[in-house]
Design an enzyme around this catalytic site. Structure first.
Site, PDB file in Angstrom:
ATOM      1  N   LYS A  43       5.026   3.773  17.912  1.00 14.24           N
ATOM      2  CA  LYS A  43       5.083   4.618  17.988  1.00 14.24           C
ATOM      3  C   LYS A  43       5.668   5.653  19.241  1.00 14.24           C
ATOM      4  CE  LYS A  43       1.841   4.022  13.804  1.00 14.24           C
ATOM      5  NZ  LYS A  43       0.058   3.762  13.660  1.00 14.24           N
ATOM      6  N   THR A  65       0.963  -1.358   0.050  1.00 10.91           N
ATOM      7  CA  THR A  65       0.147  -0.258  -0.391  1.00 10.91           C
ATOM      8  C   THR A  65       0.687   0.871   0.104  1.00 10.91           C
ATOM      9  OG1 THR A  65      -1.744  -1.996   1.057  1.00 10.91           O
ATOM     10  CG2 THR A  65      -2.171   1.106   1.705  1.00 10.91           C
TER      11      THR A  65
END
Ligand code: HSE
Length: 431
Positions: free
Chosen positions: A205, A13
């Site tokens: 993250k 993607t």
């Protein structure tokens, strides 16, 4: 016009999005940068897989190493994911003197210390904007725009899939499984959404962001991580009654002794706080610097184009680094901080949901355990039941350390009148 050779590792993607958008905005980028990007090779696992974005067949290879052997490739973009081939590839790229761009949060969260040490030794930068919060430029902001600041705190909603699920549980009263199925049907959640809902995607993250902000590498095994998979509709409803929303929140903050607290878990936040209105698949980061004050960043944390936007911004930075080598290779350690605060020492307010027998003395037993631990109750909700059987009891708790609170919750959970494992969530007031 100078041409810069790029090797794309991965054409899923995001890789396909980078290729597509480099082509779509080629003239604009070239004018802005004064150099031309030239994708020379694209490494994929399977040459026969159908692709949604077209690229010349001669660019494709299954040989990852060929990207490193091509002397015309100055920048490699690692978008293969995982921590196995990706680690070997990034190490080899740095050894070969290629600038690395990666969107691989697990790779950096688990191997960042090693990779940035190697980058620094080889004087080759790593750029990783796409690894945290997709299209939101929070890495560049933390590293460059806010370089003048000590960060007092950083709070973030860093996983779009779980934020979508929580939004649907809140707005439509769905249960977790139904909201997850909806997220999957809409293509937001991965086929295997484990990392999205168990908190680890967002935790990776948070580790990267906290490490960058505080100048020392934070280890995944040292932080508290919990996902949204055990939240119930009752939790959402009780939180709402009490004036809170539940968000899968990264909480990163430094105390006056320079110890840094990092946790990633469902957290109650006041409905009036700006992060409470971050809904659907959106991400947001709200940070507080000692010079800039409060700043908020909002945008899409996933998806082909937003993530490609960040990778292409890294390509622009990489082009600038080629023209004028820098002293920063993507992560700068410093000794202003350096200690992670053990979770048990961190202090918060809490939401404690129990399932209890509807018999005399239950509340007294629970209150007794909390009182013995010197933990204060700020409010209690027990909806009246017209059905036989156990019923929920929610207690809001004044400031207590995680250690003391977890111990008390365990003791409460062991009472005969408590019928299920207690749900314990911190409450964040952003003071
Ligand atoms: N799956 C992630 C999300 C994006 O839902 O936000 C990639 O980290």
């Amino acid at each position: 016009m100078e041409s810069i050779g790029i090797g794309l590792a991965g054409f899923g993607t995001v890789g396909a999005g980078v290729y597509k958008n480099l082509a779509a905005n080629r003239a604009l980028l070239t004018q802005r940068l004064g150099v031309e990007f030239n994708v020379r090779r694209i490494a994929v696992r399977d040459l026969t897989r159908p692709r949604t974005v077209e690229a010349p067949a001669e660019l494709f290879t299954t040989d990852l190493d060929s990207l490193l052997q091509d002397p015309e490739i100055q920048i490699v973009v690692e978008l293969i994911g995982g921590t196995d081939h990706a680690l070997r590839f990034v190490r080899a790229a740095l050894e070969a003197g290629k600038i690395v761009i990666t969107g691989n949060k697990a790779l950096l969260a688990e191997h960042g210390a090693e990779l940035f040490a190697l980058a620094s030794e080889r004087r080759v930068p790593i750029f990783y904007e796409a690894a945290v919060a997709g299209g939101i430029p929070i890495i560049k902001t933390t590293r460059e725009a806010f370089i003048a600041n000590r960060f007092e705190s950083i709070h973030g909603i860093l996983n779009g899939t779980s934020n979508y699920i929580l939004t649907r549980m809140t707005a439509a009263g769905l249960d977790f499984a139904t909201a997850l199925a909806e997220a999957q049907a809409l293509g937001y959640a991965e086929a295997d959404p484990a990392l999205d809902v168990n908190g680890w995607d967002a935790a990776h993250k948070a580790i990267i962001l906290a490490s960058l902000a505080y100048g020392f590498w934070i280890r995944a095994e040292d932080i508290h991580v919990a996902g949204i998979d055990s939240l119930t509709r009752d939790d959402i409803r009780f939180a709402d009654q009490l004036g809170y929303s539940i968000k899968l929140l990264a909480t990163i903050k430094a105390d006056e002794q320079a110890a840094v607290e990092v946790r990633l878990c469902p957290t109650l936040i006041p409905k009036t706080h700006v992060l409470a209105s971050v809904n659907g698949v959106f991400n947001a980061v709200w940070l507080r610097g000692d010079v800039v004050g409060d700043a908020l960043f909002y945008g899409r944390g996933a998806g082909q184009d937003p993530t490609a936007s960040s990778v292409i911004a890294d390509l622009a930075d990489a082009a600038a680094a080629l023209a004028s080598p820098r002293r920063c290779y993507g992560f700068t350690s410093h000794d202003l901080y350096g200690r992670l605060k053990p979770l048990d020492e961190a202090v918060a307010q809490f939401y404690l949901r129990l399932l209890v027998d509807d018999t005399p003395g239950v509340l007294a037993q629970i209150a007794g355990i909390l009182a013995a631990a010197n933990i204060g109750i700020s409010s209690v909700i027990q909806p009246e039941s017209h059905e036989p059987g156990p019923l929920p009891l929610v207690l809001m708790i004044h400031d207590a350390s995680f250690g003391r609170m977890r111990e008390a919750a365990e003791r409460i959970g062991a009472l005969a009148c408590v019928k299920a494992a207690p749900a314990l969530l911190p409450v964040e007031h952003f003071h």
